[in-house]
Design a protein around this motif. Structure first.
Motif, mmCIF file in Angstrom:
data_model
loop_
_atom_site.group_PDB
_atom_site.id
_atom_site.type_symbol
_atom_site.label_atom_id
_atom_site.label_comp_id
_atom_site.label_asym_id
_atom_site.label_seq_id
_atom_site.Cartn_x
_atom_site.Cartn_y
_atom_site.Cartn_z
ATOM 1 N N ILE A 73 29.570 53.204 21.844
ATOM 2 C CA ILE A 73 30.785 52.977 21.111
ATOM 3 C C ILE A 73 31.618 54.107 21.222
ATOM 4 O O ILE A 73 32.955 54.075 21.533
ATOM 5 N N ALA A 74 30.934 55.078 21.096
ATOM 6 C CA ALA A 74 32.099 56.347 21.297
ATOM 7 C C ALA A 74 32.688 56.455 22.877
ATOM 8 O O ALA A 74 33.874 56.816 22.672
ATOM 9 N N ALA A 75 31.853 56.253 23.810
ATOM 10 C CA ALA A 75 32.365 56.149 25.250
ATOM 11 C C ALA A 75 33.669 54.854 25.319
ATOM 12 O O ALA A 75 34.611 55.237 25.841
ATOM 13 N N SER A 76 33.140 53.950 24.836
ATOM 14 C CA SER A 76 34.168 52.725 24.903
ATOM 15 C C SER A 76 35.413 53.453 24.063
ATOM 16 O O SER A 76 36.597 52.918 24.571
ATOM 17 N N LEU A 77 35.355 53.703 23.037
ATOM 18 C CA LEU A 77 36.682 53.928 22.172
ATOM 19 C C LEU A 77 37.266 55.220 22.855
ATOM 20 O O LEU A 77 38.444 55.196 22.839
ATOM 21 N N ALA A 78 36.518 55.900 23.309
ATOM 22 C CA ALA A 78 37.298 57.044 24.340
ATOM 23 C C ALA A 78 38.050 56.504 25.465
ATOM 24 O O ALA A 78 39.217 56.985 25.664
ATOM 25 N N ALA A 79 37.399 55.527 26.042
ATOM 26 C CA ALA A 79 38.137 54.877 27.217
ATOM 27 C C ALA A 79 39.585 54.240 26.735
ATOM 28 O O ALA A 79 40.397 54.291 27.586
ATOM 29 N N TRP A 80 39.257 53.445 25.584
ATOM 30 C CA TRP A 80 40.275 52.551 25.181
ATOM 31 C C TRP A 80 41.637 53.399 24.685
ATOM 32 O O TRP A 80 42.375 53.335 24.930
ATOM 33 N N VAL A 81 41.223 54.609 24.218
ATOM 34 C CA VAL A 81 42.144 55.776 23.833
ATOM 35 C C VAL A 81 42.858 56.328 25.143
ATOM 36 O O VAL A 81 44.123 56.466 25.096
ATOM 37 N N ALA A 92 33.558 47.851 22.217
ATOM 38 C CA ALA A 92 33.263 48.870 20.979
ATOM 39 C C ALA A 92 32.955 47.889 19.817
ATOM 40 O O ALA A 92 31.870 48.144 19.189
ATOM 41 N N VAL A 93 33.775 47.099 19.532
ATOM 42 C CA VAL A 93 33.553 46.011 18.296
ATOM 43 C C VAL A 93 32.348 45.139 18.595
ATOM 44 O O VAL A 93 31.673 45.095 17.636
ATOM 45 N N VAL A 94 32.087 44.777 19.590
ATOM 46 C CA VAL A 94 30.865 43.753 20.074
ATOM 47 C C VAL A 94 29.859 44.578 19.982
ATOM 48 O O VAL A 94 28.956 44.225 19.049
ATOM 49 N N ILE A 95 29.738 45.893 20.309
ATOM 50 C CA ILE A 95 28.478 46.642 20.317
ATOM 51 C C ILE A 95 28.233 47.022 18.689
ATOM 52 O O ILE A 95 27.093 46.923 18.271
ATOM 53 N N ALA A 96 29.169 47.262 18.151
ATOM 54 C CA ALA A 96 29.325 47.596 16.622
ATOM 55 C C ALA A 96 28.630 46.441 15.832
ATOM 56 O O ALA A 96 27.927 46.718 14.856
ATOM 57 N N VAL A 97 29.008 45.433 15.935
ATOM 58 C CA VAL A 97 28.703 44.122 15.445
ATOM 59 C C VAL A 97 26.912 43.964 15.485
ATOM 60 O O VAL A 97 26.111 43.761 14.824
ATOM 61 N N ILE A 98 26.608 44.460 16.953
ATOM 62 C CA ILE A 98 25.436 44.160 17.397
ATOM 63 C C ILE A 98 24.516 45.243 16.338
ATOM 64 O O ILE A 98 23.499 44.642 15.776
ATOM 65 N N ILE A 99 24.688 46.287 16.316
ATOM 66 C CA ILE A 99 24.112 47.457 15.500
ATOM 67 C C ILE A 99 23.934 46.917 14.075
ATOM 68 O O ILE A 99 23.125 46.941 13.622
ATOM 69 N N VAL A 100 25.045 46.422 13.492
ATOM 70 C CA VAL A 100 25.093 46.277 12.010
ATOM 71 C C VAL A 100 24.305 45.151 11.671
ATOM 72 O O VAL A 100 23.204 45.242 11.034
ATOM 73 N N LEU A 293 31.164 53.854 33.312
ATOM 74 C CA LEU A 293 29.833 53.687 33.827
ATOM 75 C C LEU A 293 28.817 53.854 32.896
ATOM 76 O O LEU A 293 27.586 53.077 32.974
ATOM 77 N N ALA A 294 28.698 54.857 32.114
ATOM 78 C CA ALA A 294 27.940 55.191 31.193
ATOM 79 C C ALA A 294 27.694 54.024 30.336
ATOM 80 O O ALA A 294 26.710 53.149 30.080
ATOM 81 N N VAL A 295 28.831 53.297 29.952
ATOM 82 C CA VAL A 295 28.804 52.154 29.103
ATOM 83 C C VAL A 295 28.159 51.137 29.921
ATOM 84 O O VAL A 295 27.422 50.235 29.335
ATOM 85 N N ALA A 296 28.447 50.992 31.182
ATOM 86 C CA ALA A 296 27.884 49.762 31.889
ATOM 87 C C ALA A 296 26.281 49.981 32.099
ATOM 88 O O ALA A 296 25.702 49.171 32.125
ATOM 89 N N ALA A 297 25.853 51.157 32.244
ATOM 90 C CA ALA A 297 24.472 51.158 32.397
ATOM 91 C C ALA A 297 23.793 50.974 31.213
ATOM 92 O O ALA A 297 22.452 50.787 31.257
ATOM 93 N N VAL A 298 24.554 51.077 30.009
ATOM 94 C CA VAL A 298 23.693 50.590 28.857
ATOM 95 C C VAL A 298 23.452 49.079 28.594
ATOM 96 O O VAL A 298 24.658 48.600 28.418
ATOM 97 N N PRO A 299 22.446 48.461 28.708
ATOM 98 C CA PRO A 299 22.250 47.042 28.465
ATOM 99 C C PRO A 299 22.599 46.716 26.740
ATOM 100 O O PRO A 299 21.621 46.544 26.135
ATOM 101 N N GLU A 300 23.782 46.949 26.493
ATOM 102 C CA GLU A 300 24.102 46.611 24.938
ATOM 103 C C GLU A 300 23.749 45.353 24.686
ATOM 104 O O GLU A 300 23.424 44.938 23.368
#
Length: 948
Positions: A73-81, A92-100, A293-300
């Protein structure tokens, strides 16, 4: 035990009373009872410490994979910014929903599990009858203290552990605590030797119930000092084990976390070293690619898909009458290699049944089992017809029902009993003989009774015979050896003949033969009273009786359990019966159910106590029956099996099963006969108490595990394909023509494209793979052991192979679309990236079909999963939109492709499928050759005909 010292059953009643400072007749003074209550506390089980809801919720975030997703999520937000904060950061939103969602689900499941000890507290009886100040009175059960004298009567629940002072025909149902299927006859006599709870016949225990008779007992322990308290303490100390799947996913998460950091660092360093990076903007662009790439490597998608697949499995199992409390337990049951099952109520019906009737003229089989009066009398496989044997059987069963205090009723189609189960067995057997019950009720009326006592081991009633005006019959049933000693005659073919020593010895030999079949035997006799009702109603009339015969009684196995055990064994699972019953009874039931028993394959509670942990671990490798065991023994058995690498499912229904249910890899409670404690401690509840439902659940669990491997194979191979594409693209940038594009940071794919691929393929296709039909041979495979990995080395090889092929064909597409390079394309960087981008998406969609099996061809059962085809079609359509629609071209830096380019992309992407098909074909050939060589070696070692 509080106030009574240890082992009060080994001291006489007077000594126990003296230690407790109480009087057996007058009990405690009210003031003394209040003082003791203040000193020792209420007679309640201790409540578990309450963990705040917020701490339980935060605890769900401690999983390594969840932590990795938080970093994503942090990496995605960094990329978005870095890209200007345009739009919504969907990734980032999709991953956050999954975690919640995962956190809330885990929180709810944990809250349910922690209600087990609370359920134990709710089992406490509301009131108890005690003697205080010389008067019998009712008090709230929490007010009972050590030294109180309990007054026990039929139907009462026992409020605390107590040493018997007196007992009259007192029998206590202890199945919920000890697993003993029959009510236990209690006797105040001192027991000099060490004894397990089930053998402490001069004690009564909290949470049990009086089945018949009456008695008095002095309370020796209350609250957490009781045997029930020991169970609660064990349950509180027993940690909820993480399932093998949870442990494996956590391990994968940790490994991925390390791999992501290393890969990202390597790729970023490679780009920085190979690209013409001069400005801060260029550095930010490189870091943005690394983050993407880090985000892509994680099977969220993994936690979400895993939860959905398990939840769907739970729904299917609910339709099969299996209620699952923890999602991950579904997969665990499918992996179970040992099923430890309680006997009473699980493999048996917990309904005492007369199986055999023996009279002077022969032996009769009584068919049917349980309390439903369906069945008949059979001899030699044929129905018993009119004749002397039938007359004798009618007389025996009718007399057994006269000397009887039980009742049998039908309620809403179910047959239920009141009173002692053994006495109820006579009523059920009588109902199987047409007209017998009605004839008995019309002819006889009880006019007196001599109750059963542990000293006499007999029960006698006096019956007024309506066909003989003024006539009174004595009807007696009880222990065969005791009753025979009071018989002088025997009824044979309608005549009364003398009972000689030889015939008496023959009857006792029959008793031994029935006992060897684990049947409990009772004898029945009668005699007309001379002079009608003038004789006294005491045991002096229990003499010169006429012997009618014997009955053999057993708690019968469930009819469906044998087939279920056979199927479980065929699926490679070992079934171990664990019971508090006598070894002889356990062996009989095991044999009836097809559980092989030899001397070396049975352990008793005493055997277990003599073994240390390692010795028990070794011994349990060949054990199929454990008898006379306590809750502590059950925990040690579960621990020994798990230490030996087994994945253990434990079934049970009683309070005594709760700690073992919690300790096992998966605890399975009976939903109908099970106690609330067992249900709360278990991971799964059988709504129909059918052992066969466990086998159906195993099939479901194995199918789910197979699907978990499928979508893991898909997710990880696809993510590796993305990582290798970026890494090899950076390393080979010069050869591919990327360095000639004029971009300072020329990479095969942009950050937004990587995130899109991940979002597109890690959701719908992965979920569709997760609901694939199970393999045809799912129940013929051996269960996986604890040491077996969800992703084994062979699977890692297949994942790496597919990922490498995926990266190669993506880079080939890039080279074909980009001028220069190895293959001499003619397009610009936008054209090349669009072709690479599209090829990688399509390759992952082809990979959906590869991932369905690592052995079987993707073309096998190609159209059985319609959801998968729908997911592939949806993902492909979205990719077409990203490439062909102008407003999406701007968002993803793509350009529309022509028909020829699309054919090239599709053809290159399909190489992933054919390459994996080639690998599977070669592996099948190798396996066939190895099998053939093995067969030839076995043939060569076999002795030849006519040889030495």
């Amino acid at each position: 035990m509080t106030g009574a010292g240890r082992e009060p059953w080994r001291s006489d009643a007077a000594t126990v009373l003296a230690r407790l400072g109480t009087d057996g007749r007058t009990g405690l003074a009210a003031a003394e009872a209040r003082a003791r209550l203040a000193r020792v506390g209420p007679n309640e089980l201790a409540a578990a410490a309450v963990v705040p809801a917020w701490r339980r919720l935060l605890g769900q975030l401690a999983d390594p994979l969840i932590l990795l997703l938080l970093l994503a999520i942090a990496a995605s937000l960094a990329a978005w910014v870095a890209e200007g904060s345009d739009g919504v950061p969907y990734d980032a939103v999709v991953i956050a929903v999954i975690i919640v969602l995962n956190g809330v689900l885990g929180h709810v499941q944990q809250a349910r599990a922690e209600q087990a000890v609370a359920a134990l507290r709710r089992m406490a009886v509301a009131t108890a009858s005690v003697v205080r100040d010389g008067r019998e009175q009712r008090v709230d059960a929490p007010q009972v203290v050590p030294g109180d004298v309990l007054v026990l009567a039929e139907g009462d629940a026992v409020a605390a552990d107590a040493r018997l002072l007196e007992a009259a025909s007192l029998m206590v149902a202890e199945a919920a605590l000890t697993g003993e299927s029959e009510p236990v006859l209690k006797d105040p006599a001192t027991i000099g030797a060490q004894a397990m709870p089930g053998d402490r016949t001069n004690m009564v225990f909290s949470g049990t119930a009086v089945a018949r008779g009456r008695g008095r007992a002095v309370v020796t322990a209350t609250g957490m000092d009781t045997e029930m308290g020991d169970v609660a303490r064990l349950l509180g100390r027993t940690e909820q084990e993480r399932t093998p799947l949870q442990r494996e996913v956590a391990q994968i998460g940790r490994a991925l976390g390390v791999a992501v950091v290393v890969i990202t660092a390597v790729v970023v360093a490679t780009i920085l070293l190979t690209a013409d990076v001069r400005t801060t903007t260029d550095v930010v662009a490189v870091l943005l690619v690394g983050v993407s790439l880090a985000v892509a490597a994680v099977p969220e998608g993994l936690p979400a898909v895993l939860s959905v697949v398990l939840a769907l499995g739970v729904q299917r199992m609910a339709r099969r009458r299996a209620i699952v409390k923890r999602l991950a337990s579904v997969e665990t049951l499918g992996s179970a290699s040992v099923v430890c099952t309680d006997k009473t109520g699980t493999l048996t019906r917990n309904e005492m049944t007369i199986e055999v009737v023996v009279t002077a003229s022969g032996e009769v089989e009584v068919t049917g089992s349980g309390y439903r009066p369906d069945g008949e009398l059979r001899v030699g496989g044929h129905a018993l017809r009119d004749g002397p044997l039938l007359d004798e059987v009618r007389a025996l069963l009718g007399a057994g029902c006269l000397s009887n205090d039980a009742a049998l009723h039908e309620r809403d189609g179910d047959w239920v009993i009141q009173g002692d189960p053994t006495e109820a067995a006579f009523l059920v057997a009588e109902a199987k003989v047409a007209g017998l019950a009605g004839q008995r009720r019309a002819r006889f009326r009880r006019v007196g009774e001599i109750p059963f006592t542990s000293e006499r081991r007999l029960m006698t009633t006096l019956q007024a015979d309506g066909e003989d005006e003024g006539g009174i019959d004595v009807v007696t049933k009880g222990a065969p050896d005791v009753l025979l000693a009071r018989c002088t005659q025997e009824r044979v073919a309608g005549r009364v003949l003398p009972l000689g020593d030889a015939r008496r010895a023959e009857i006792l030999a029959t008793v031994d033969r029935l006992a060897d079949r684990a049947l409990r035997t009772l004898a029945v006799a009668y005699r007309p009273l001379p002079g009608g009702g003038g004789a006294p109603a005491d045991d002096t009339i229990e003499r010169e009786l006429i012997h009618l015969g014997l009955v053999g009684i057993i708690d019968p196995p469930r009819p469906e359990a044998r087939a279920a055990i056979r199927e479980a064994t065929g699926a490679g699972m070992r079934v171990v019966m664990i019971t508090g019953d006598h070894p002889r009874t356990a062996v009989r039931i095991a044999a009836d159910l097809g559980i092989g028993v030899r001397d070396a394959s049975m352990l008793t509670g005493r055997d277990i106590e003599r073994l240390d942990d390692h010795g028990l671990q070794v011994a349990m490798r060949g054990v199929t029956v454990c008898a006379r065991v306590t809750p502590e023994h059950k925990l040690r058995i579960i621990g020994a099996l798990r230490a030996d690498g087994e994945i253990v499912a434990m079934t049970g229904d009683g309070v005594n099963d709760a700690p073992a249910l919690r300790s096992a890899d998966i605890g399975v409670a009976m939903g109908v006969a099970g106690t609330d404690v067992a249900k709360q401690a278990a991971d799964m509840i059988l709504a129909d108490d059918d052992f066969a439902t466990i086998v159906a659940a195993v099939r479901e669990g194995r199918g789910i595990f197979s699907n978990i491997r499928r979508f893991l194979r898909f997710l990880l191979s696809s993510n590796i394909g993305e990582v290798l594409t970026m890494f090899l693209g950076a390393v080979l940038a010069g050869g591919l023509g990327l360095e000639d594009t004029g971009e300072a940071v020329a990479v095969p794919l942009l950050a937004a494209q990587i995130l899109w691929i991940n979002l597109l393929t890690d959701t719908a296709p992965a979920l569709a793979i997760g609901v694939d039909p199970p393999p045809d041979d799912v129940m013929s495979r051996r269960p996986r052991r604890m040491a077996d990995r969800v992703i084994d080395p062979a699977m890692w090889v297949g994942i790496a192979w597919v990922g490498l092929v995926m990266a190669v064909v993506t880079l080939v597409a890039l080279d074909l679309g980009l001028r220069g390079g190895f293959l001499g394309g003619t397009g610009d960087i936008e054209q090349g990236r669009t072709m690479a981008f599209t090829t990688l998406v399509l390759a992952q969609l082809f990979n959906c079909f590869n991932a369905r099996s690592d052995r079987v061809s993707a073309l096998h059962h190609l159209f059985t999963n319609r959801l998968l085809w729908g997911a592939v079609a949806l993902s492909a359509s979205l990719q077409v939109a990203v490439v062909q629609l102008p407003f999406l071209n701007r968002a993803f830096d793509t350009t529309p492709l022509g028909g020829r380019d699309w054919l090239v992309c599709i053809g290159l992407a399909s190489v992933v499928l054919w390459a994996d098909e080639l690998k599977k074909l070669l592996e099948r050939g190798l396996r066939s050759r190895r099998a053939a060589r093995s067969a030839r070696r076995r043939t060569a070692r076999a002795p030849r005909a006519g040889g030495p």
